[in-house]
Structure formats: structure tokens, C-alpha cells
Write a protein that holds these residues in place. Structure first.
Motif, PDB file in Angstrom:
ATOM      1  N   LEU A  69     -12.956  79.320 -98.138  1.00 55.88           N
ATOM      2  CA  LEU A  69     -12.542  80.568 -98.771  1.00 55.88           C
ATOM      3  C   LEU A  69     -11.651  81.385 -97.853  1.00 55.88           C
ATOM      4  O   LEU A  69     -11.724  81.269 -96.635  1.00 55.88           O
ATOM      5  CB  LEU A  69     -13.776  81.392 -99.139  1.00 55.88           C
ATOM      6  CG  LEU A  69     -14.774  80.716-100.070  1.00 55.88           C
ATOM      7  CD1 LEU A  69     -16.082  81.471-100.085  1.00 55.88           C
ATOM      8  CD2 LEU A  69     -14.195  80.566-101.463  1.00 55.88           C
ATOM      9  N   GLU A  70     -10.852  82.246 -98.476  1.00 58.85           N
ATOM     10  CA  GLU A  70      -9.962  83.118 -97.718  1.00 58.85           C
ATOM     11  C   GLU A  70      -9.785  84.421 -98.491  1.00 58.85           C
ATOM     12  O   GLU A  70      -9.722  84.422 -99.715  1.00 58.85           O
ATOM     13  CB  GLU A  70      -8.613  82.424 -97.556  1.00 58.85           C
ATOM     14  CG  GLU A  70      -7.561  83.237 -96.853  1.00 58.85           C
ATOM     15  CD  GLU A  70      -6.272  82.453 -96.701  1.00 58.85           C
ATOM     16  OE1 GLU A  70      -5.866  82.257 -95.555  1.00 58.85           O
ATOM     17  OE2 GLU A  70      -5.689  82.048 -97.723  1.00 58.85           O
ATOM     18  N   VAL A  71      -9.698  85.524 -97.757  1.00 61.10           N
ATOM     19  CA  VAL A  71      -9.438  86.828 -98.362  1.00 61.10           C
ATOM     20  C   VAL A  71      -7.989  87.198 -98.079  1.00 61.10           C
ATOM     21  O   VAL A  71      -7.532  87.132 -96.947  1.00 61.10           O
ATOM     22  CB  VAL A  71     -10.374  87.912 -97.796  1.00 61.10           C
ATOM     23  CG1 VAL A  71      -9.978  89.298 -98.294  1.00 61.10           C
ATOM     24  CG2 VAL A  71     -11.810  87.605 -98.182  1.00 61.10           C
ATOM     25  N   ARG A  72      -7.283  87.573 -99.158  1.00 62.40           N
ATOM     26  CA  ARG A  72      -5.921  88.069 -99.011  1.00 62.40           C
ATOM     27  C   ARG A  72      -5.625  88.977-100.201  1.00 62.40           C
ATOM     28  O   ARG A  72      -6.479  89.190-101.046  1.00 62.40           O
ATOM     29  CB  ARG A  72      -4.915  86.925 -98.882  1.00 62.40           C
ATOM     30  CG  ARG A  72      -4.837  85.977-100.041  1.00 62.40           C
ATOM     31  CD  ARG A  72      -3.767  84.907 -99.760  1.00 62.40           C
ATOM     32  NE  ARG A  72      -3.523  84.073-100.894  1.00 62.40           N
ATOM     33  CZ  ARG A  72      -3.964  82.841-101.043  1.00 62.40           C
ATOM     34  NH1 ARG A  72      -4.691  82.282-100.102  1.00 62.40           N
ATOM     35  NH2 ARG A  72      -3.684  82.149-102.120  1.00 62.40           N
ATOM     36  N   GLU A  73      -4.421  89.516-100.257  1.00 62.48           N
ATOM     37  CA  GLU A  73      -4.080  90.438-101.334  1.00 62.48           C
ATOM     38  C   GLU A  73      -4.303  89.783-102.696  1.00 62.48           C
ATOM     39  O   GLU A  73      -3.844  88.677-102.951  1.00 62.48           O
ATOM     40  CB  GLU A  73      -2.627  90.895-101.203  1.00 62.48           C
ATOM     41  CG  GLU A  73      -2.275  91.982-102.194  1.00 62.48           C
ATOM     42  CD  GLU A  73      -0.891  92.569-101.968  1.00 62.48           C
ATOM     43  OE1 GLU A  73      -0.475  93.376-102.806  1.00 62.48           O
ATOM     44  OE2 GLU A  73      -0.237  92.227-100.970  1.00 62.48           O
ATOM     45  N   GLY A  82      -8.612  90.055-102.568  1.00 56.73           N
ATOM     46  CA  GLY A  82      -9.285  89.115-103.454  1.00 56.73           C
ATOM     47  C   GLY A  82      -9.753  87.901-102.678  1.00 56.73           C
ATOM     48  O   GLY A  82      -9.341  87.676-101.538  1.00 56.73           O
ATOM     49  N   LEU A  83     -10.612  87.104-103.294  1.00 62.07           N
ATOM     50  CA  LEU A  83     -11.146  85.894-102.677  1.00 62.07           C
ATOM     51  C   LEU A  83     -10.425  84.683-103.254  1.00 62.07           C
ATOM     52  O   LEU A  83     -10.302  84.555-104.478  1.00 62.07           O
ATOM     53  CB  LEU A  83     -12.651  85.797-102.954  1.00 62.07           C
ATOM     54  CG  LEU A  83     -13.400  84.692-102.222  1.00 62.07           C
ATOM     55  CD1 LEU A  83     -13.407  84.954-100.711  1.00 62.07           C
ATOM     56  CD2 LEU A  83     -14.826  84.578-102.747  1.00 62.07           C
ATOM     57  N   PHE A  84      -9.955  83.801-102.380  1.00 64.96           N
ATOM     58  CA  PHE A  84      -9.183  82.626-102.790  1.00 64.96           C
ATOM     59  C   PHE A  84      -9.839  81.347-102.293  1.00 64.96           C
ATOM     60  O   PHE A  84     -10.398  81.306-101.191  1.00 64.96           O
ATOM     61  CB  PHE A  84      -7.755  82.713-102.232  1.00 64.96           C
ATOM     62  CG  PHE A  84      -6.936  83.791-102.877  1.00 64.96           C
ATOM     63  CD1 PHE A  84      -6.049  83.495-103.899  1.00 64.96           C
ATOM     64  CD2 PHE A  84      -7.073  85.109-102.469  1.00 64.96           C
ATOM     65  CE1 PHE A  84      -5.300  84.498-104.499  1.00 64.96           C
ATOM     66  CE2 PHE A  84      -6.326  86.121-103.063  1.00 64.96           C
ATOM     67  CZ  PHE A  84      -5.440  85.815-104.080  1.00 64.96           C
TER      68      PHE A  84
END
Length: 155
Positions: A36-40, A49-51
Motif C-alpha cells: 500500500l501507498e498513501v498519496r494525493e 488516499g490509499l493506493f
């Protein structure tokens, strides 16, 4: 939770990186962040948001939504409820300060929802579970429910 302001690049929260003036969470040491990664967010005005960084199959657990556990009386006294989730009578979770919890960054995508919050009152948390296949690069969306949106009718 939606709506929220993006974290400023001056944030000193451990495990965060600056990316184009925004804070991005590393898919780092913790196994929770390996996929998972958090970015705009792709949702206008949502902040972060969570990607997904890998494929998630339907019914696969993605992450948890945890935070400070509150009684109903404690929850009602809170001014800001953007990250508050009711897990049942007298069991509420406030993830507003739970920066290390991936589920905190899941936004409501409405018609685009690809995950769901599965509430577990006994363990004072919710699990974010895929409801359809999620590909690497997809933002993870789950419904917040009508109770969340009713007092925010301007959205």
C-alpha cells in the motif's frame, strides 16, 4: 476520511516522505505497508488516499481501520468526527491521529467503491476488504455510509 486537508510537507510524522509538496507514506518496514501507498487522492478535495501496490482479489483483506477506542459519550464530545467510525453501540474508533494505520486513508468513491469496511466490534477495529479485483495503482475506495454523509449534506 473525506473531506480532509492534505498533510503539510512540514509534518514531522515518522515514516512520511515529501513528494511534490505533499506527504507520501513509504511502502515501508511494516508488513501493513508492503502492498500500500498513501498519496494525493483522485477524489477532488479529499486530500490523501490509499493506493494498491499489488493485486488484491475479491474478499481479500487489504488492511485495518483502527484508532482511539471511545464510548458513545466520549465520541459525542469530539468536535471533529471526520475519522470517527461507529462499530456498534458504545464502541467508536477515532483514527484522526492514527497516521500509521492504512485504513485511515481510504476514501469514499461512491460508485467507484472497490472495497468495504467490515466492522469487528469485539476487536475494536474494522477490516478493509476488497469487494472486486483491485490492480496495482488503483485507489482503494469504500463506502462511509449515509450516517457519515447526512450531516455533510453540502458534499
Amino acid at each position: 476520511a473525506l473531506p480532509r486537508q492534505a498533510t503539510k510537507a512540514t509534518d514531522k510524522t515518522p515514516g512520511l516522505l515529501q513528494t511534490m509538496g505533499m506527504i507520501t507514506r513509504r511502502p515501508c518496514q511494516s508488513p501493513l505497508w508492503a502492498a500500500l501507498e498513501v498519496r494525493e487522492s483522485l477524489v477532488a478535495g479529499a486530500g490523501q488516499g490509499l493506493f494498491a501496490l499489488r493485486h488484491f482479489a475479491p474478499d481479500e483483506k487489504i488492511c485495518d481501520y483502527r484508532g482511539e477506542v471511545l464510548s458513545l459519550a466520549q465520541a459525542m464530545k469530539r468536535q471533529r468526527k471526520d475519522y470517527m467510525m461507529c462499530l456498534g453501540l458504545n464502541c467508536h474508533v477515532d483514527a484522526s491521529a492514527a497516521y500509521d494505520v492504512p485504513g485511515r486513508y481510504v476514501n469514499d468513491g461512491f460508485a467507484k467503491n472497490n472495497a468495504a469496511f467490515v466492522k469487528d466490534k469485539a476487536r475494536c477495529k474494522a477490516e478493509v476488504v476488497a469487494v472486486r479485483a483491485i490492480s496495482p495503482g488503483d485507489e482503494i475506495y469504500a463506502s462511509y455510509g449515509q450516517a457519515y454523509w447526512r450531516p455533510r449534506s453540502e458534499f
